[in-house]
Design an enzyme around this catalytic site. Structure first.
Site, PDB file in Angstrom:
ATOM      1  N   THR A 188       0.902  -1.389   0.021  1.00 10.87           N
ATOM      2  CA  THR A 188       0.047  -0.019  -0.111  1.00 10.87           C
ATOM      3  C   THR A 188       0.801   1.252   0.097  1.00 10.87           C
ATOM      4  O   THR A 188       0.412   2.198  -0.985  1.00 10.87           O
ATOM      5  CB  THR A 188      -0.960   0.096   1.197  1.00 10.87           C
ATOM      6  OG1 THR A 188      -1.959  -1.023   0.770  1.00 10.87           O
ATOM      7  CG2 THR A 188      -1.952   1.283   1.346  1.00 10.87           C
ATOM      8  N   THR A 213      -4.477  -1.454  -4.328  1.00 15.91           N
ATOM      9  CA  THR A 213      -3.004  -1.618  -4.058  1.00 15.91           C
ATOM     10  C   THR A 213      -2.958  -3.188  -4.589  1.00 15.91           C
ATOM     11  O   THR A 213      -1.731  -3.572  -5.267  1.00 15.91           O
ATOM     12  CB  THR A 213      -2.493  -1.637  -2.728  1.00 15.91           C
ATOM     13  OG1 THR A 213      -2.583  -0.371  -2.309  1.00 15.91           O
ATOM     14  CG2 THR A 213      -1.125  -2.342  -2.520  1.00 15.91           C
ATOM     15  N   SER A 256      47.080  -9.477  -2.423  1.00 18.09           N
ATOM     16  CA  SER A 256      47.398  -9.449  -0.981  1.00 18.09           C
ATOM     17  C   SER A 256      48.189  -8.339  -0.401  1.00 18.09           C
ATOM     18  O   SER A 256      48.909  -7.722  -1.247  1.00 18.09           O
ATOM     19  CB  SER A 256      48.260 -10.674  -0.650  1.00 18.09           C
ATOM     20  OG  SER A 256      48.655 -10.615   0.696  1.00 18.09           O
ATOM     21  N   SER A 257      47.755  -8.074   0.850  1.00 17.70           N
ATOM     22  CA  SER A 257      48.413  -6.734   1.194  1.00 17.70           C
ATOM     23  C   SER A 257      49.827  -7.253   2.008  1.00 17.70           C
ATOM     24  O   SER A 257      50.571  -6.314   2.510  1.00 17.70           O
ATOM     25  CB  SER A 257      47.710  -6.253   2.358  1.00 17.70           C
ATOM     26  OG  SER A 257      47.169  -7.096   3.432  1.00 17.70           O
TER      27      SER A 257
END
Length: 467
Positions: free
Chosen positions: A102, A142, A319-320
Site C-alpha cells: 500500500t 494496491t 594480498s596486502s
C-alpha cells in the site's frame, strides 16, 4: 514565506515541505519502515512499472467516462515523465514494508497527483482539484496495482539477463575453440579420470549457460498473466464496466508486453506461484554459474602448487602481505552473487507460502528479492564475461605434463587387457613412478606400435569434441 504544508488523513496530520511531490501516506511510510535503507528509486524498473500501470488505468478511465479529460491528460503526462526517467527520487518508501505494498502504491499516487496538480496550475497538496485516491487510483487497489507492477518490473529484466548470459555463452565458446587441441586430464571426484581437451571443458561451460536462456524467457511468460482490474480481492469492486479489459490492453500497448487478464482474478490476487517459479529458474542459473566459477578457481589454482591449467586475467593485487599474489576475484564475487540469489529464492518461497485467504501481504519482500537477484545476476554475468572469461589463457605445457605423468591412460587399456590386469599396471606405475607405457612394454603386455595407438590421447580428444 511559508515553507511547510499540512496534510491530514484518518490518523491525524503531518507537515511536509511545501513543494514536496510526496504526501502524507508516503511520509508515514518513511517513518514507519526504516528497514533496508533501499528505497523504491533504487530499482528504476519498479518506478517505471508503477507509472505504466497508472497510465494504463487513466487511459481506460477516460474511455469509459470515469474521469474528466483535463485531469486525465495531466495524470497521463505526469506518468509519462516518470516513465521517461524523471522524478524517481520522490519514490522514497523502503522496498520492504508492511501493508502488502500500500505504501508503494500511495507513493506513486501522491507523486503523480502532485505532478498533475502543478501541470493544472495548482500547488502540491491541493487535492480538492485532483486527488491521489479518487483520481490517480480510480478503479484500482494496491492489491491489483502492486502485483501487476512487480510482474512488469521483473519482465523488464528478462532480456537484459538473457543478453548477459548470451555474452557469457559466447565468451566460453570462444575459449572452447581456442583450447580445442590442448589435451589434459579429465577428473571425477577430484581424482584423475580420462583424457579430454581443455576446449571440451570450456564448451561444456558454454552449453550449460546457454541452456537457461530460453528457459528464462519461457518462465517469464508466466508473469504476463495479471490481476489488474480485480481491485481489492479480485471481484472488481469499484470499477466501471469495461474498465478492466481496457486497462490490460493499454498496459500491453504502453509496456510492449502482451499481458493477459487472469481467468480467475480472486485466485490471481492471492497466488504468487509465478514468482516462485521464476525465482526457481534464477536459483538454477545461480547454481550453474557458481559451479562454473568453482571450476575456474580450481583450474587456475597455484600458479605453481595447484592445478595451474589455465591463467585468469590479473585484475588487481591479491594480498596486502604477499607480494605478487593474484587472486581469482571475479569468480569469487560471482560465487557470492550466486549464494545471495539462492538465499533470495528461499525468501520468495516462504513469502509466497505465507499468503492468507484472498491476499498475500508479503509481496514487498518478494519484489525486493527478485529484483535484487536479477540486478546482481545481470551485473555478475557481465563482469565474469568482460573481466575474466575472454582473458583466460591456457597453460598448455602444464596440461601436457599432468597428462603424461598421470594414470588416466589406463582406461584405454581396459578393453585390451581387462579391468584387473589394467588396475595392476596402474598400481605398479604408481608405486614405481614409471609411466603406464613403460610398465606395459616392460611386461610385454602389448606390442609397442599397437600401444602407441591405444594410448594416443588424440583419439579420445576427437570423441570428446565431436560428441
Amino acid at each position: 514565506m511559508q515553507s511547510r504544508r499540512s496534510e491530514a488523513d484518518t490518523i491525524g496530520s503531518l507537515d511536509l515541505p511545501i513543494g514536496a511531490l510526496h504526501g502524507i501516506q508516503t511520509e508515514r511510510a518513511r517513518q514507519n519502515f526504516p528497514i533496508t535503507g533501499v528505497p523504491l528509486s533504487h530499482f528504476p524498473s519498479i518506478v517505471v512499472a508503477l507509472a505504466m500501470v497508472k497510465q494504463a488505468a487513466v487511459r481506460a478511465n477516460i474511455e469509459i467516462g470515469g474521469i474528466k479529460p483535463q485531469k486525465a491528460e495531466a495524470i497521463d503526462a505526469a506518468c509519462q515523465e516518470i516513465i521517461d526517467g524523471k522524478h524517481h527520487e520522490h519514490f522514497m518508501v523502503d522496498m520492504i514494508q508492511g501493508g502488502a505494498g500500500t505504501s508503494t502504491n500511495m507513493n506513486a499516487n501522491e507523486v503523480i497527483a502532485n505532478l498533475a496538480l502543478t501541470k493544472l496550475g495548482y500547488a502540491p497538496g491541493e487535492y480538492e482539484h485532483l486527488h491521489p485516491n479518487d483520481d490517480v487510483n480510480q478503479g484500482q487497489s494496491t492489491n491489483d496495482v502492486y502485483p501487476t507492477a512487480v510482474r512488469l518490473a521483473v519482465l523488464f529484466h528478462v532480456e537484459p539477463l538473457c543478453a548477459a548470459l548470451k555474452g557469457l555463452q559466447s565468451a566460453f565458446g570462444d575459449r572452447a575453440e581456442a583450447f580445442a587441441d590442448i589435451a589434459k586430464v579429465g577428473r571425477t571426484q577430484l581424482q584423475d579420470a580420462v583424457p579430454m581437451s581443455l576446449g571440451a571443458e570450456f564448451r561444456a561451460f558454454a552449453v550449460t549457460v546457454g541452456e537457461d536462456i530460453d528457459r528464462i524467457r519461457e518462465i517469464g511468460r508466466l508473469l504476463k498473466e495479471i490481476n489488474l482490474g480485480g481491485t481489492a480481492i479480485g471481484t472488481g469492486v469499484n470499477t466501471k464496466t469495461g474498465y478492466d479489459k481496457r486497462a490490460v490492453t493499454h498496459l500491453s500497448q504502453i509496456s510492449g508486453f502482451d499481458f493477459k487478464q487472469a481467468k480467475d482474478l480472486i485466485e490471481a490476487s492471492s497466488d504468487l506461484g509465478g514468482f516462485v517459479t521464476f525465482s526457481g529458474i534464477l536459483k538454477r542459473l545461480a547454481v550453474k554459474l557458481s559451479k562454473i566459477c568453482n571450476d575456474l578457481r580450481l583450474l587456475s589454482s597455484g600458479p605453481r602448487a595447484g592445478l595451474g591449467e589455465i591463467t585468469l586475467p590479473a585484475v588487481q593485487a591479491g594480498s596486502s602481505i604477499m607480494p605478487g599474489k593474484v587472486n581469482p576475484v571475479i569468480p569469487e564475487v560471482v560465487n557470492q552473487i550466486c549464494y545471495q540469489t539462492i538465499g533470495n529464492d528461499l525468501v520468495v518461497t516462504m513469502a509466497a507460502e505465507a499468503g492468507q485467504l484472498q491476499l498475500n501481504a508479503m509481496e514487498p519482500v518478494v519484489a525486493y528479492n527478485l529484483l535484487k537477484s536479477l540486478k546482481i545476476l545481470i551485473n555478475g554475468a557481465n563482469v565474469l564475461t568482460e573481466k575474466c572469461v575472454f582473458g583466460i589463457e591456457a597453460s598448455a605445457d602444464r596440461c601436457r605434463d599432468l597428462l603424461d605423468n598421470s594414470l588416466v591412460l589406463t582406461t584405454a587399456l581396459a578393453p585390451h587387457l581387462g579391468y584387473d590386469a589394467t588396475a595392476r599396471v596402474a598400481k605398479c606405475a604408481l608405486a614405481t613412478g614409471a609411466s603406464i607405457r613403460d610398465v606395459v612394454i616392460e611386461e610385454g603386455l602389448i606390442p609397442e606400435s599397437e600401444l602407441d595407438k591405444i594410448l594416443s590421447p588424440a583419439a579420445m580428444l576427437d570423441r570428446s569434441m565431436s560428441s
